[in-house]
Design a protein around this motif. Structure first.
Motif, mmCIF file in Angstrom:
data_model
loop_
_atom_site.group_PDB
_atom_site.id
_atom_site.type_symbol
_atom_site.label_atom_id
_atom_site.label_comp_id
_atom_site.label_asym_id
_atom_site.label_seq_id
_atom_site.Cartn_x
_atom_site.Cartn_y
_atom_site.Cartn_z
ATOM 1 N N TRP A 65 0.820 -1.217 0.000
ATOM 2 C CA TRP A 65 0.000 0.000 0.000
ATOM 3 C C TRP A 65 0.854 1.267 0.000
ATOM 4 O O TRP A 65 0.419 2.313 -0.487
ATOM 5 N N ARG A 139 -10.010 -2.995 -4.281
ATOM 6 C CA ARG A 139 -11.082 -3.714 -3.601
ATOM 7 C C ARG A 139 -12.426 -3.110 -3.987
ATOM 8 O O ARG A 139 -12.568 -1.876 -3.979
ATOM 9 N N ASN A 185 -12.103 -8.755 -1.736
ATOM 10 C CA ASN A 185 -11.041 -9.513 -2.412
ATOM 11 C C ASN A 185 -10.788 -10.851 -1.736
ATOM 12 O O ASN A 185 -10.502 -11.848 -2.403
ATOM 13 N N PHE A 189 -10.410 -14.268 -3.730
ATOM 14 C CA PHE A 189 -9.208 -15.119 -3.680
ATOM 15 C C PHE A 189 -9.632 -16.547 -3.303
ATOM 16 O O PHE A 189 -9.196 -17.528 -3.897
ATOM 17 N N GLN A 269 0.950 -13.859 -1.778
ATOM 18 C CA GLN A 269 0.517 -12.888 -2.799
ATOM 19 C C GLN A 269 1.104 -11.533 -2.450
ATOM 20 O O GLN A 269 1.200 -11.209 -1.255
ATOM 21 N N ASP A 270 1.443 -10.755 -3.404
ATOM 22 C CA ASP A 270 1.878 -9.350 -3.301
ATOM 23 C C ASP A 270 3.342 -9.145 -3.670
ATOM 24 O O ASP A 270 3.761 -8.011 -3.860
ATOM 25 N N LYS A 290 1.563 -8.674 -8.536
ATOM 26 C CA LYS A 290 0.591 -7.798 -9.196
ATOM 27 C C LYS A 290 1.327 -6.495 -9.517
ATOM 28 O O LYS A 290 1.631 -5.727 -8.595
HETATM 29 C C1 BGC Z 1 -5.203 -6.869 -1.628
HETATM 30 C C2 BGC Z 1 -3.934 -7.633 -1.341
HETATM 31 C C3 BGC Z 1 -3.459 -7.334 0.072
HETATM 32 C C4 BGC Z 1 -4.584 -7.485 1.078
HETATM 33 C C5 BGC Z 1 -4.188 -7.023 2.462
HETATM 34 C C6 BGC Z 1 -6.232 -7.191 -0.584
HETATM 35 O O1 BGC Z 1 -7.425 -6.554 -0.818
HETATM 36 O O2 BGC Z 1 -5.664 -7.152 -2.925
HETATM 37 O O3 BGC Z 1 -2.964 -7.272 -2.283
HETATM 38 O O4 BGC Z 1 -2.432 -8.192 0.436
HETATM 39 O O5 BGC Z 1 -5.721 -6.772 0.675
HETATM 40 O O6 BGC Z 1 -3.921 -5.665 2.479
#
Ligand code: BGC
Length: 358
Positions: A65, A139, A185, A189, A269-270, A290
């Motif tokens: 973020w 989101r 999200n 997922f 992820q990330d 991503k």
């Molecule tokens: C995002 C992820 C993130 C997660 C926690 C999700 O909505 O798409 O990239 O790791 O939130 O912040």
């Protein structure tokens, strides 16, 4: 007979190609002029005044973020517009207050990363009352007349995670450590993961022995969940699918307490730095990368178009429980040790020195 089968196969592949091309074309061609363009926006443009984008973020806790914030700011400025960014530390009431403040400052468009998919619907209502269009960033905002949604294909994120892990463990006892139940999200997922797991579950090859959400996505809560999963199953677990790198970090700590880190596959992820370092070290199997530059540039461009009341090109429509939201979804990329260099490092997302710690 063989020739007939061959001809049939050729016809089928030509037909599927034509279908794929025309599907692509129709995706490319989709365009919408979202929401309403207000007269104040037109006056602003005529005056040559700068467009102002308001960006309300849930949190800056996960590494990504901070990057989103910086890249989004740069992308908006590169388009000649201004941006005001506020982050709410996972607090719904504060996020709504932030949105109200941006609305009263007279931003031309509001971009929201919702903490809570449902609670933020009120932001959309308030913005619309002031004639401001709203984009959901990364989101989705549920049950609201949101004007636009820009994100990655989040169901595909889950599919990539489960595909990578089932390739390594096609039979066995699985744990699923999900994200925050309040984040739409997290549901996508999970849906993607179970799209892939279901046939294995149906055939009896895979059993999901533990399946939990992680409150607020924190590593500490994921660690507690994993401890509970290990305890309830006498450590008899063959693979863990974690929704992101933050939760994977907590899970791997719990595995390490039992001497199991690096012995069973774990997804993430990330492409967080800690996550990719764990991949190199061998305690985490994969992450889903991503490219945030693409996301921020796409979102910034669309936000400015929305502020100007221009037509926006979209490639999807996503149902949010109330409407089919005009959307742009970008493709995520599965990364493990084998393609780290050609993805994350080649893109400059992390440096080689940082990833390999040398
Ligand atoms: C995002 C992820 C993130 C997660 C926690 C999700 O909505 O798409 O990239 O790791 O939130 O912040």
């Amino acid at each position: 007979m063989k020739r007939v089968i061959f001809k049939f196969a050729v016809i089928i592949s030509i037909l599927s190609l034509v279908f794929a091309v025309s599907a692509c074309e129709s995706e490319k061609e989709q365009a919408v002029a979202p929401g309403h363009s207000t007269s104040s926006q037109k006056v602003k443009q005529a005056d040559g005044e700068k467009i102002k984008v308001g960006f309300t973020m849930d949190t800056l806790v996960e590494e990504r973020w901070l990057r989103d914030r910086e890249l989004f700011r740069d992308a908006v400025r590169a388009l000649g517009a201004d941006v005001e960014i506020l982050a709410a530390n996972g607090d719904d009431v504060l996020q709504i207050a932030h949105a109200e403040s941006l609305i009263s400052q007279g931003v031309d468009v509001l971009v929201v990363v919702p903490h809570n998919a449902e609670a933020t619907a009120t932001i959309v209502k308030k913005a619309h009352m002031a004639g401001i269009k709203v984009m959901a960033y990364d989101r989705l905002v549920k049950n609201a007349d949101i004007d636009m949604y820009v994100s990655f294909d989040n169901e595909q994120v889950g599919e990539l995670q489960a595909e990578a892990i089932t390739q390594l463990v096609p039979k066995g006892r699985y744990v699923y450590i999900g994200g925050a139940i309040t984040d739409n999200n997290a549901h996508l997922f999970k849906k993607g993961v179970f799209n892939v797991l279901q046939p294995y579950i149906d055939s009896g090859d895979i059993t999901v022995v533990f399946d939990q959400w992680t409150k607020d996505w924190t590593p500490a809560n994921a660690k507690e969940n994993m401890r509970a999963a290990l305890k309830a199953n006498n450590n008899q677990i063959d693979a863990v699918i974690c929704a992101n790198d933050a939760t994977a970090g907590g899970v791997i700590e719990a595995l390490a307490e039992q001497g199991m880190a690096g012995k069973i596959p774990v997804s993430g992820q990330d492409a967080e730095l800690a996550g990719v370092q764990r991949i190199v070290e061998g305690t985490q199997t994969m992450t889903v990368y991503k490219p945030l530059k693409e996301l921020t540039q796409t979102a910034a461009k669309i936000a400015v178009q929305m502020a100007k009341g221009e037509t926006v090109a979209i490639n999807r429509k996503v149902n949010n429980g109330k409407i089919e939201v005009p959307s742009v979804l970008l493709p995520p990329i599965a990364v493990d040790r084998s393609n780290m260099d050609e993805t994350i490092i080649a893109d400059g997302f992390h440096s080689r020195e940082d990833v390999y710690k040398k």
